[in-house]
Enzyme design. Sequence first.
Site, PDB file in Angstrom:
ATOM      1  N   GLY A  22      -8.352 -16.682  36.438  1.00  0.00           N
ATOM      2  CA  GLY A  22      -8.933 -17.454  37.713  1.00  0.00           C
ATOM      3  C   GLY A  22      -7.193 -17.737  38.260  1.00  0.00           C
ATOM      4  O   GLY A  22      -6.286 -17.621  37.146  1.00  0.00           O
ATOM      5  N   GLY A  47      -3.799 -23.396  42.170  1.00  0.00           N
ATOM      6  CA  GLY A  47      -1.954 -24.115  42.765  1.00  0.00           C
ATOM      7  C   GLY A  47      -1.463 -24.352  41.684  1.00  0.00           C
ATOM      8  O   GLY A  47      -0.364 -24.672  41.390  1.00  0.00           O
ATOM      9  N   GLY A  98      -1.075 -22.667  37.687  1.00  0.00           N
ATOM     10  CA  GLY A  98      -0.829 -21.596  37.223  1.00  0.00           C
ATOM     11  C   GLY A  98      -1.924 -20.463  37.068  1.00  0.00           C
ATOM     12  O   GLY A  98      -3.488 -20.642  38.063  1.00  0.00           O
ATOM     13  N   ILE A  99      -1.805 -19.270  36.407  1.00  0.00           N
ATOM     14  CA  ILE A  99      -2.866 -18.558  36.054  1.00  0.00           C
ATOM     15  C   ILE A  99      -3.641 -18.293  34.704  1.00  0.00           C
ATOM     16  O   ILE A  99      -3.196 -19.224  34.197  1.00  0.00           O
ATOM     17  CB  ILE A  99      -2.465 -16.709  36.179  1.00  0.00           C
ATOM     18  N   VAL A 100      -4.539 -18.826  34.877  1.00  0.00           N
ATOM     19  CA  VAL A 100      -5.530 -18.461  33.096  1.00  0.00           C
ATOM     20  C   VAL A 100      -5.723 -17.715  33.061  1.00  0.00           C
ATOM     21  O   VAL A 100      -7.019 -17.023  33.781  1.00  0.00           O
ATOM     22  CB  VAL A 100      -7.005 -19.553  33.674  1.00  0.00           C
ATOM     23  N   ASP A 135      -8.968 -35.846  38.336  1.00  0.00           N
ATOM     24  CA  ASP A 135      -8.928 -34.884  39.948  1.00  0.00           C
ATOM     25  C   ASP A 135     -10.866 -33.436  38.831  1.00  0.00           C
ATOM     26  O   ASP A 135     -10.298 -32.977  38.689  1.00  0.00           O
ATOM     27  CB  ASP A 135      -7.560 -33.543  39.420  1.00  0.00           C
TER      28      ASP A 135
END
Length: 717
Positions: A413, A416, A418-420, A534
């Site tokens: 996925g 906001g 980064g990419i995992v 968060d």
Amino acid sequence: MFPLVIFVLLFCHSHCLVGSLNDEGYALLSFKQCITVDPEGSLSNWNSSDESPCSWNGITCKEQRVVSISIPKTKLYGFLPSTLGVLPQLRHVNLRNNKLFGSLPVELFEAQGLQSLVLYGNSLSGSVPSEIGKLRYLQTLDLSQNFFNGSLPSSIIQCKRLKTLGLSQNNLTGSLPEGFGIGLVFLEKLDLSFNKFNGSIPSDLGNLSSLQGTVDLSHNLFSGSIPASLGNLPEKVYIDLTYNNLSGPIPQNGALMNRGPTAFIGNPGLCGPPLKNPCSSDTPGASPPSSIPFLPDNVPENPDDSAGKSQKARGLSKSAVIAIVVSDVIGICLVGLLFSYCYTRVCACGKGKEEIGYGFEKGGKGRKECLCFRKDESETLSENVEQYDLVPLDTQVAFDLDELLKASAFVLGKSGIGIVYKVVLEDGLTLAVRRLGEGGSQRFKEFQTEVEAIGKLRHPNLVTLRAYYWSVDEKLLIYDYIPDGNLATAIHGKPGMVSFTPLSWSIRLKIMKGIAKGLMYLHEFSPKKYVHGDLKPSNILLGQTMEPHISDFGLGRLANIAGGSPTLQSNRMATEKLQDQRQQKSATSEVTTISSGTSMGSNYQAPEALKVVKPSQKWDVYSYGVILLEMITGRLPIVQLGTSDMDIVQWIQLCIEEKKPLSDVLDPYLAPDAADKEEQIIAVLKIAMACVHSSPERRPAMRHVYDALDRLAMSTD
């Protein structure tokens, strides 16, 4: 025997016990009567009609005398009676990972032959009794993960045969007893981490020559300098001194030598190697600089006597200059070859190959897939990767950067921050790798301190950070991979899902408890009592047994340091829009309309997040309450009402005001459970409403939330 029976009856308010049971059996039955909940029936065959307790579950006898009580991990809920101390031959007590509360009865230490007392993972409180010094044969004492407070009694040093001492994750204070290192010379394992011990580290700890593994003094309030005598410990011992108030130079001898900075971080006053903070000349213990640095020892006192020699020493011979130049050229060539080799090894994603999704490439037969974390889905991991290395945060990390880069990987996925990627190593180990921003090259030390603090956190309901990688162009966080998706998908499903299996109420309650337990650890047992800040269903991951794991803790700050784009600010802006609409609703008494551009994450933030910059634990409590409402109702945090929308907290409040039946609020998938679990569901709904109270001071602490859910679950098991 009769007085003992009377004492048992009065102590635990039990019913009359009759039969031919011996004295030791009655003493053990007092323990059973003090256990109010036994969900697994661990004590079901403890009967007064037996002649002796030697056939009972968890009881071991020798020559018909009780020598061991071992009932671990069975969820026993209750307290310890004083009568266990009357068992004269008792040698071993193991009640770890239960739900025992209350204090340690001083009478327990009348069993002076006790060799092991293992009570970790309960909710015991109060001080450690000074009577513990009576246990002269004690070899193992593990009271970790409880709520013990006060100082460690000086009588502990009378337990001279002690080999294992575990006191981590309590609220113990004060300094270590005088003579600690002299009296406990047989200690093999010592863990005092996550307490509030203060004062200086005793210099006699260096006498503990039998210690093995990690000597963990981290996350306390120890002050003063590090005793050089700690270097006398066996060289294979790892000494963890992180997150204290230690100061001065780090001794460079024995077991303290050749240690990385990770053993000393969190002590701003420490200086000298391996830290990058040099000691000043006025630092106590620092070596004073020479009056004339670099002056050779054989320089004559009278310069005039060596004029000729000094004249020759002013320049280098021509042959020496040539040798230096040649060696420099050879060195540069070798470095260039190394760069070239590493570049081809890191990522040979050349042109002309067939690209597959997520920025990975596919060759022919026998290909090696290459992990290319891309800036624009076309660039390699880092042009400067060879300048840095993968930094493990766990001794179990057995892979290196080269293995990580060659692994098969798939995008899980994007957000906001980064990419995992899901990364599968050649040996089958699966990891989750988050790629952060590309800036922040001057903030490595700040990043290192933050990420290594997060890496220290270990809890079943937190996702574990295993390693990290830093370079100018890339920052990577390597986590455990949690296989069964996130809570948001488990509640609502997602577009394109072939099948969707709704969560039963019992599974939802398990998840609620797990999240509460993880937050309680962050708030009360982690260093500095951390705040997540968060929390939302998308960052609560689910394991194979549906155990929840809270992820993304500390991610906003790390992304900020690394130059990424944290979502918190955008969430704040969205929350401001939401607050404006709430005010409009209050003024017009109309249903709130939410802008389609509102960030979903903002709907979990507490109302005071608009006014207060620094997150508090009460923010997390509010977010947790919204998640509970979402799990009860099966609705998104924004509830659609015809052509209008309303946030879920206001919607529930409206339903309560209008006295709507539970069936109108409840997730339709929970209808089969509603008949039997209605009281439990309503109780959880009340907990959720307490968590989302508009006043932060009125919201409960996560400890109280977890205890309430735990009692609720046990009452219906």
